[in-house]
Design an enzyme around this catalytic site. Structure first.
Site, PDB file in Angstrom:
ATOM      1  N   SER A 180       0.844  -1.064   0.066  1.00 51.86           N
ATOM      2  CA  SER A 180      -0.044   0.047  -0.066  1.00 51.86           C
ATOM      3  C   SER A 180       0.984   1.189   0.016  1.00 51.86           C
ATOM      4  CB  SER A 180      -0.905  -0.060   1.241  1.00 51.86           C
ATOM      5  OG  SER A 180      -1.632   1.139   1.620  1.00 51.86           O
ATOM      6  N   TYR A 193      -1.734  -0.991  10.775  1.00 49.49           N
ATOM      7  CA  TYR A 193      -1.891  -1.318   9.056  1.00 49.49           C
ATOM      8  C   TYR A 193      -0.700  -0.745   8.353  1.00 49.49           C
ATOM      9  CZ  TYR A 193      -3.809  -1.136   4.285  1.00 49.49           C
ATOM     10  OH  TYR A 193      -4.005  -1.047   2.909  1.00 49.49           O
TER      11      TYR A 193
END
Length: 307
Positions: A180, A193
């Site tokens: 990401s 995350y």
């Protein structure tokens, strides 16, 4: 005399190194304007985790349209079977659906064995499954953090242990991992995350180098691609924010899938989605820390905490 000879060898190696660097710089410039041809995936066995929705579903359907046999994995059995059935309706290729919790090593290895017996050896592995709770760090429960790490990070280890050996044995395979932009830039409300996505980058960089050094003359047809998407409109990101919503709009799942598959077919080691983010991030990181903070505040992009 020996020392002088050794010095000559070092100088020669340094000159050779510079020549190689210059060569690959020009090759990189050339490939920027003339991308490598996309290799065929027809006949390959592609396994996509998190295939029950979002990017995973788009990837599965798109690979099937290109002639690959697609194996869909998801903990959501209903959504997973919907993806497999959608592929079957198109009649483009074979598809198989398996319910699997990728955070469980035992379940991954057991389901992987079923896939080998019923479908064959996976040749393209796409580690896409992930979860994205958005809270300030101190409001995360220990259970939530553990689950996030198990799904987003540990699953990559288990999937590699399950499918990389057959790729090495046959000297043929490709591993794609979804990291990401949160694996390149730290963001508030996404601390655990971000940690998992930074770690995915580390896994892919190191396993690629480890495979390269095992036996460079024998194992040279196993490729690795790491993907760093900006926020994708899959429902995971519930409260995105951006000062420039038109410039930094959420990426559509089908657009992300197209770019991921194109990167895999061109053997690109890493890409961001959109592609310009890699260049922007690299440049910004050369700035002094306080200057970087000014850029972050100016762009004001990220996610708000879920209520």
């Amino acid at each position: 005399m020996v020392n002088a000879y050794g010095g000559v060898i070092i100088v020669a190696d340094v000159l050779l190194l510079f020549l190689k660097i210059i060569f690959y710089l020009f090759e990189s410039i050339y490939r920027f304007f003339v991308p490598a041809e996309e290799k065929s995936v027809a006949g390959e066995i592609v396994l996509v985790t998190g295939a029950g929705h979002g990017i995973g579903r788009e990837l599965a359907v798109r690979y099937a349209s290109l002639g690959a046999t697609v194996v869909c994995w998801d903990i959501n059995q209903e959504g997973n079977e919907e993806t497999a059935n959608e592929i079957k309706k198109q009649g483009a290729a074979r598809s198989f659906a398996y319910k699997c919790d990728v955070s469980s090593r035992d379940e991954v290895l057991e389901t992987a064995e079923k896939v080998r017996e019923e479908v064959g050896n996976v040749t393209i592995l796409v580690n896409n499954a992930g979860i994205m709770p958005c809270h300030s760090f101190l409001t995360h429960t220990p259970e939530e953090i553990r689950k996030l790490v198990d799904v987003n990070l540990m699953s990559h280890f288990w999937m590699l242990q399950a499918f990389l050996p057959s790729m090495i044995e046959k000297n043929h395979g490709h591993v794609v991992a979804l990291s990401s932009m949160a694996g390149i830039v730290g963001l508030p409300n996404l601390v655990p995350y971000c940690a998992t996505k930074y770690a995915v980058r580390g896994i892919m960089d190191s396993i690629c180098e480890e495979i390269r050094q095992i036996s460079p003359n024998k194992i040279n047809n196993i490729k690795f691609t790491t993907i760093y998407p900006y926020m994708v409109d899959t429902g995971l990101c519930k409260k995105p924010k951006s000062r420039f919503p038109n410039l930094l709009a959420l990426v559509k799942p089908h657009e992300a899938a197209d770019q991921i598959i194109s990167a895999q077919r061109r053997n690109q080691m890493e890409i961001t989605i959109p592609s310009y983010w890699l260049t922007v991030s690299t440049f910004v990181r050369t700035l002094p820390y306080k200057a970087i903070l000014q850029v972050i505040d100016f762009v004001d992009s990220g996610v708000e905490a879920e209520s």
